[in-house]
Design an enzyme around this catalytic site. Structure first.
Site, PDB file in Angstrom:
ATOM      1  N   LYS A  28      -2.443   5.793  11.640  1.00  0.00           N
ATOM      2  CA  LYS A  28      -1.462   5.232  10.707  1.00  0.00           C
ATOM      3  C   LYS A  28      -2.194   4.407   9.645  1.00  0.00           C
ATOM      4  O   LYS A  28      -3.065   3.613   9.975  1.00  0.00           O
ATOM      5  CB  LYS A  28      -0.503   4.321  11.483  1.00  0.00           C
ATOM      6  CG  LYS A  28       0.478   3.619  10.589  1.00  0.00           C
ATOM      7  CD  LYS A  28       1.246   2.525  11.302  1.00  0.00           C
ATOM      8  CE  LYS A  28       1.998   1.698  10.274  1.00  0.00           C
ATOM      9  NZ  LYS A  28       2.635   0.517  10.804  1.00  0.00           N
ATOM     10  N   CYS A  45       3.649 -10.918  20.332  1.00  0.00           N
ATOM     11  CA  CYS A  45       2.722 -10.412  19.307  1.00  0.00           C
ATOM     12  C   CYS A  45       3.249 -10.862  17.946  1.00  0.00           C
ATOM     13  O   CYS A  45       4.361 -10.496  17.557  1.00  0.00           O
ATOM     14  CB  CYS A  45       2.615  -8.886  19.336  1.00  0.00           C
ATOM     15  SG  CYS A  45       1.693  -8.255  17.903  1.00  0.00           S
ATOM     16  N   CYS A  91       3.914  -7.831  15.478  1.00  0.00           N
ATOM     17  CA  CYS A  91       5.169  -7.088  15.700  1.00  0.00           C
ATOM     18  C   CYS A  91       6.356  -8.040  15.621  1.00  0.00           C
ATOM     19  O   CYS A  91       7.481  -7.606  15.504  1.00  0.00           O
ATOM     20  CB  CYS A  91       5.207  -6.443  17.072  1.00  0.00           C
ATOM     21  SG  CYS A  91       3.893  -5.296  17.425  1.00  0.00           S
ATOM     22  N   CYS A 104      -1.747  -6.441  22.471  1.00  0.00           N
ATOM     23  CA  CYS A 104      -0.632  -5.663  21.920  1.00  0.00           C
ATOM     24  C   CYS A 104      -1.073  -4.212  21.824  1.00  0.00           C
ATOM     25  O   CYS A 104      -2.111  -3.926  21.231  1.00  0.00           O
ATOM     26  CB  CYS A 104      -0.262  -6.189  20.537  1.00  0.00           C
ATOM     27  SG  CYS A 104       0.842  -5.065  19.662  1.00  0.00           S
ATOM     28  N   HIS A 120       4.105   1.405   2.211  1.00  0.00           N
ATOM     29  CA  HIS A 120       5.298   0.705   1.725  1.00  0.00           C
ATOM     30  C   HIS A 120       5.920   1.487   0.571  1.00  0.00           C
ATOM     31  O   HIS A 120       7.143   1.598   0.448  1.00  0.00           O
ATOM     32  CB  HIS A 120       4.948  -0.700   1.217  1.00  0.00           C
ATOM     33  CG  HIS A 120       4.205  -1.529   2.206  1.00  0.00           C
ATOM     34  ND1 HIS A 120       2.981  -2.075   1.937  1.00  0.00           N
ATOM     35  CD2 HIS A 120       4.512  -1.896   3.475  1.00  0.00           C
ATOM     36  CE1 HIS A 120       2.554  -2.758   2.993  1.00  0.00           C
ATOM     37  NE2 HIS A 120       3.461  -2.666   3.935  1.00  0.00           N
ATOM     38  N   HIS A 136       0.853  -1.191   0.000  1.00  0.00           N
ATOM     39  CA  HIS A 136       0.000   0.000   0.000  1.00  0.00           C
ATOM     40  C   HIS A 136       0.885   1.235   0.000  1.00  0.00           C
ATOM     41  O   HIS A 136       2.116   1.132  -0.054  1.00  0.00           O
ATOM     42  CB  HIS A 136      -0.994  -0.034   1.161  1.00  0.00           C
ATOM     43  CG  HIS A 136      -0.355  -0.151   2.525  1.00  0.00           C
ATOM     44  ND1 HIS A 136       0.422   0.850   3.066  1.00  0.00           N
ATOM     45  CD2 HIS A 136      -0.372  -1.154   3.435  1.00  0.00           C
ATOM     46  CE1 HIS A 136       0.844   0.473   4.256  1.00  0.00           C
ATOM     47  NE2 HIS A 136       0.392  -0.755   4.505  1.00  0.00           N
ATOM     48  N   LYS A 195      -2.440  -2.192   7.311  1.00  0.00           N
ATOM     49  CA  LYS A 195      -3.296  -3.364   7.225  1.00  0.00           C
ATOM     50  C   LYS A 195      -4.178  -3.490   8.462  1.00  0.00           C
ATOM     51  O   LYS A 195      -5.373  -3.749   8.356  1.00  0.00           O
ATOM     52  CB  LYS A 195      -2.425  -4.599   7.090  1.00  0.00           C
ATOM     53  CG  LYS A 195      -3.196  -5.876   6.981  1.00  0.00           C
ATOM     54  CD  LYS A 195      -2.230  -6.994   6.791  1.00  0.00           C
ATOM     55  CE  LYS A 195      -2.660  -8.308   7.329  1.00  0.00           C
ATOM     56  NZ  LYS A 195      -3.281  -8.431   8.599  1.00  0.00           N
ATOM     57  N   HIS A 247      -1.316  -3.377  17.950  1.00  0.00           N
ATOM     58  CA  HIS A 247      -2.304  -4.055  17.101  1.00  0.00           C
ATOM     59  C   HIS A 247      -3.624  -4.346  17.805  1.00  0.00           C
ATOM     60  O   HIS A 247      -4.567  -4.811  17.173  1.00  0.00           O
ATOM     61  CB  HIS A 247      -1.703  -5.355  16.554  1.00  0.00           C
ATOM     62  CG  HIS A 247      -0.548  -5.098  15.641  1.00  0.00           C
ATOM     63  ND1 HIS A 247       0.752  -5.128  16.066  1.00  0.00           N
ATOM     64  CD2 HIS A 247      -0.522  -4.775  14.336  1.00  0.00           C
ATOM     65  CE1 HIS A 247       1.545  -4.838  15.051  1.00  0.00           C
ATOM     66  NE2 HIS A 247       0.806  -4.615  13.996  1.00  0.00           N
TER      67      HIS A 247
HETATM   68  N1  MSP Z   1       9.336  -6.680   7.990  1.00  0.00           N
HETATM   69  C1  MSP Z   1       9.459  -5.582   8.887  1.00  0.00           C
HETATM   70  C2  MSP Z   1      10.705  -4.789   8.577  1.00  0.00           C
HETATM   71  C3  MSP Z   1      11.975  -5.566   8.599  1.00  0.00           C
HETATM   72  S1  MSP Z   1      13.330  -4.594   8.150  1.00  0.00           S
HETATM   73  C4  MSP Z   1      14.634  -5.512   8.498  1.00  0.00           C
HETATM   74  C5  MSP Z   1       8.249  -4.682   8.740  1.00  0.00           C
HETATM   75  N2  MSP Z   1       7.572  -4.774   7.598  1.00  0.00           N
HETATM   76  S2  MSP Z   1       6.255  -3.949   7.202  1.00  0.00           S
HETATM   77  O1  MSP Z   1       5.736  -4.530   6.003  1.00  0.00           O
HETATM   78  O2  MSP Z   1       5.372  -3.853   8.310  1.00  0.00           O
HETATM   79  O3  MSP Z   1       6.771  -2.578   6.751  1.00  0.00           O
HETATM   80  C6  MSP Z   1       7.202  -1.621   7.630  1.00  0.00           C
HETATM   81  C7  MSP Z   1       7.624  -0.366   6.907  1.00  0.00           C
HETATM   82  O4  MSP Z   1       6.680   0.011   5.875  1.00  0.00           O
HETATM   83  C8  MSP Z   1       7.630   0.822   7.838  1.00  0.00           C
HETATM   84  O5  MSP Z   1       8.736   0.909   8.648  1.00  0.00           O
HETATM   85  C9  MSP Z   1       7.580   1.934   6.839  1.00  0.00           C
HETATM   86  O6  MSP Z   1       8.836   2.044   6.259  1.00  0.00           O
HETATM   87  C10 MSP Z   1       6.555   1.401   5.837  1.00  0.00           C
HETATM   88  N3  MSP Z   1       5.186   1.767   6.193  1.00  0.00           N
HETATM   89  C11 MSP Z   1       4.123   0.923   6.396  1.00  0.00           C
HETATM   90  N4  MSP Z   1       3.015   1.676   6.685  1.00  0.00           N
HETATM   91  C12 MSP Z   1       3.338   2.973   6.683  1.00  0.00           C
HETATM   92  C13 MSP Z   1       2.628   4.178   6.833  1.00  0.00           C
HETATM   93  N5  MSP Z   1       1.333   4.231   7.091  1.00  0.00           N
HETATM   94  N6  MSP Z   1       3.320   5.326   6.680  1.00  0.00           N
HETATM   95  C14 MSP Z   1       4.650   5.346   6.359  1.00  0.00           C
HETATM   96  N7  MSP Z   1       5.343   4.240   6.216  1.00  0.00           N
HETATM   97  C15 MSP Z   1       4.740   3.034   6.450  1.00  0.00           C
HETATM   98  O7  MSP Z   1       7.999  -3.923   9.649  1.00  0.00           O
END
Ligand code: MSP
Length: 701
Positions: free
Chosen positions: A306, A127, A130, A145, A22, A19, A309, A148
């Site tokens: 935020k 969790c 996380c 959590c 990411h 989304h 998902k 979440h």
């Molecule tokens: N898999 C772990 C990260 C491991 S790194 C060694 C993870 N993945 S995640 O799919 O949840 O993605 C997290 C990252 O996606 C966040 O740190 C950020 O960079 C980005 N984002 C996800 N949602 C976001 C927002 N709503 N706003 C900005 N960035 C966001 O955590």
């Protein structure tokens, strides 16, 4: 010293579709890499996917398919989404890559040999979202959590531990000596105070998780996903494996004879601790130089929450692509939200930015300048910088300053301010053109030299600005560049080396087409609000939608699982929310069971209706102002107008869902929904209320 640049994004979990959140970090990494390369710096940009862990295992189980098939499918979706955004990464790492798995096992063995890993027993609360054990208040038998809001799982099993506690002092010294290590400053302070509060040893293996990398010599255990995932930043470059030999080149540097790293990790604030505490501790233990900087950005928000998902409120990339070009999306994200801070994203703000800065600002400068080159100079841009035009020198001086500011701010990841500087160059030259009135000069043969000077300055400013903005607006920059008759592509030229008025071979300007269309705000917003995706998104964020279990989250179908307009209409307790075009109440099929932690997500509160009025042209809607015990009343739209007159409901004590993402209906924002039973064939709503007095704002549990 070597001059290389290495940037990484977090590797994304493959339990949800990509989304805008990411895309955000990944677009920033891409725009940064393009900027560095344009300035001649050998750069490497890494992104990828984090594919192990209990949650992913369960997701595949839910779908009834092999885990490998599940992860492959989601990885494809991420890759497709990023390709569509013109993201040019150098490597896509997957934690299921054999070379990565092999290197993680080597890292494990190294840490163990150095005495930092030992075997013990773990009991605690975990969790799965996380991927983290959580501290829980003594006596709390059903903890959830805090991020979440899901029930934590009790884990009691044999586990290997990493001696994190041994690194407390070393980490604090490191932060002290390297203020650039965690940025921005506020995040650095947060990390320091966390570490000062004491570090406990970290459980780094699980026996109950099968989908992971086996612990060397003890295959009953799998390696903790964060140890596995964080290592990607070095394994992707070839540390601990033969896959690639980029580690020396991109990770290692030397300053004053000491090995240091130039690596930059871009991460969201949600995963700060893993990157700023655990990761450097693992590296210190393995004696690998630490990355230069962990830069922590804020969250993209919708309705103050935020996007993601778990909240189900994330803007879908497909919706964005339908209405905005890639360059518009990139520009908006970099310009609107100061990097490092949280930022609310609305379609309205996007459209306003695009219209003001891109269509009117850059687009208008390009088309007015090139049209004048065509009309007054038969398409051949003049290069006359000596003749007098009012304030040409001022425009040039301001541009030189803007260029310097742009580079300084951009290199410091202040993208918003960098772009602001570039746009100040645009505003200057726009004013210069208007003040000199070239359309009048063109009618006067005697003013030819001045006309040449004016258009030369306008064209040259445009050229310099296009070079600056190319890393953010690669497509548009290239299109304008070509229309200008310039050779090559703007990303091939270093703006620092592009000197003002330098001799150039320039082809004739032939076709001038607008770089950006002007967007129609009302039309686009209403199209989005009425789209299936938007409806599905609104439903996802409702408490009764099985958002986590929804096939949409994993298979990408856009079908709306319990669209309010189509759901069965049984006499049962019902959360009444009107959809934009139908106000029938929705019900969850009575056979559908939810877990307690799904219910906990729903914030039900007592409220009093203060005002009520009908909504013009919407027979079923009442617009209510309700007191939920907050500083100001909230506006809620309710589909009850056919059954309740406005004066009838004023003063009523009701129950509302208080944490629903806001929705716009008929031009009004609704901030919650009220509860009503849906009675009889027609689903007549009967408002839920209390048998005795309850203060406004009281939570129902
Ligand atoms: N898999 C772990 C990260 C491991 S790194 C060694 C993870 N993945 S995640 O799919 O949840 O993605 C997290 C990252 O996606 C966040 O740190 C950020 O960079 C980005 N984002 C996800 N949602 C976001 C927002 N709503 N706003 C900005 N960035 C966001 O955590």
């Amino acid at each position: 010293m070597k001059n290389t640049f290495y940037v990484t994004t977090p590797i994304y979990y493959v339990n949800a579709e990509p989304h805008i959140g990411h895309a955000y970090t990944t677009i920033v990494a891409d725009a940064l890499t393009k900027f560095k390369r344009q300035r001649g710096i050998d750069s490497f940009f890494l992104t990828g996917t984090d594919e192990h862990g209990i949650n992913i295992e369960r997701k595949a189980e839910e779908r009834g398919i092999a885990v490998k098939q599940h992860v492959d499918e989601i990885v494809d979706k991420f890759k497709t989404a990023f390709a569509r955004l013109d993201i040019n990464y150098d490597r896509w790492i997957r934690t299921t890559d054999a070379a990565h798995e092999e290197a993680v096992q080597k890292l494990w063995t190294l840490l163990k040999e150095k005495g930092y890993i030992y075997k013990g027993h773990y009991e605690g609360w975990f969790c799965g979202n996380c991927n983290e054990f959580k501290e829980v208040e003594a006596g709390d038998e059903n903890p959830t959590c805090p991020t979440h809001l899901k029930a934590l799982e009790r884990v009691a099993e044999a586990s290997y531990f990493f001696k994190l506690s041994a690194f407390q002092e070393r980490l604090l010294k490191y932060y002290e000596a390297h203020p650039e290590f965690v940025q921005p400053e506020a995040r650095r302070n947060e990390v320091i105070s966390f570490v000062k509060s004491g570090l406990k040893d970290l459980s780094v293996s699980r026996v109950s998780v099968k989908w992971g990398i086996a612990v060397p010599d003890d295959a009953e255990h799998t390696i903790y996903v964060w140890l596995d995932a964080l290592s990607n930043y070095i394994t992707a470059l070839g540390w601990g494996n033969e896959h690639f030999d980029g580690f020396e080149k991109y990770w290692l540097n030397e300053v004053d004879g000491k090995p240091v790293s130039n690596a930059l990790h871009l991460v969201g604030k949600d995963i700060l601790r893993f990157h700023a505490v655990y990761w450097p501790a693992f590296l210190l233990a393995a004696e690998v130089p630490l990355p230069k900087t962990v830069f922590v950005h804020g969250m993209l928000l919708k309705g103050g929450q935020k996007m993601g998902k778990s909240t189900g409120n994330a803007i879908k990339l497909e919706t964005l692509h339908e209405h905005f070009t890639n360059d518009m999306i990139r520009y908006f994200l970099l310009r609107e939200v100061p990097f490092g801070q949280d930022g609310e994203v609305t379609y309205e703000a996007m459209i306003e930015r695009v219209n003001a800065d891109l269509a009117n600002g850059l687009g208008n400068l390009a088309s007015r300048t090139l049209t004048m080159v065509k009309n007054y100079f038969a398409g051949q841009p003049p290069r006359a910088f000596d003749a007098e035009a009012d304030d040409a020198k001022g425009v040039r001086a301001a541009l030189t300053q803007a260029k310097e500011k742009f580079d300084d701010e951009y290199a410091a990841l202040n993208f918003s301010r960098a772009l602001e500087a570039a746009w100040s160059g645009i505003a200057n030259v726009d004013k210069f053109i208007t003040d000199n009135q070239p359309w009048k000069l063109a009618k006067d043969e005697a003013a030819r030299a001045k006309l040449e000077a004016v258009i030369s300055t306008a064209y040259e400013t445009l050229r310099q600005v296009v070079l600056l903005v190319a890393p953010v607006l690669p497509h548009t920059a290239k299109a304008i560049w070509q229309q200008m008759g310039l050779a090559g592509e703007p990303l091939q030229f270093n703006p620092r080396e592009a000197t003002w008025g330098e001799a150039l071979e320039i082809a004739k300007v032939e076709n001038v087409t607008p770089a950006f269309p002007k967007l129609n705000k009302e039309k686009i917003v209403s199209e989005i609000e009425n789209s299936e995706d938007h409806q599905a998104m609104a439903t996802d964020s409702q408490p009764n939608a099985p958002s986590d279990a929804s096939p949409k989250a994993t298979t990408g179908t856009t079908a709306n699982p319990v669209a309010p307009t189509e759901a069965a209409n049984k006499p049962s307790a019902t959360a009444t929310t009107p959809s934009s075009d139908d106000t029938k109440p929705a019900t969850v099929a009575s056979s559908e069971k939810i877990a307690i932690d799904d219910f906990i997500k729903v914030e039900l509160r007592a409220a009093t209706i203060l005002e009520a009025e009908r909504v013009p042209k919407a027979d079923k809607l009442l617009r209510l102002q309700v007191d939920v015990g907050e500083a100001t009343p909230r506006q809620i739209l309710a589909g009850i107008a056919e059954y309740y007159a406005p004066e009838e409901v004023v003063g009523k004590k009701i129950v509302i869902v208080a944490n629903l993402a806001p929705r716009k209906m008929r031009g009004f924002e609704s901030n919650g929904m009220l509860l009503a039973a849906s009675v009889g064939e027609n689903g007549r709503p009967v408002l839920a209320t209390f048998g005795e007095e309850v203060p406004n704002g009281t939570r129902l549990k």
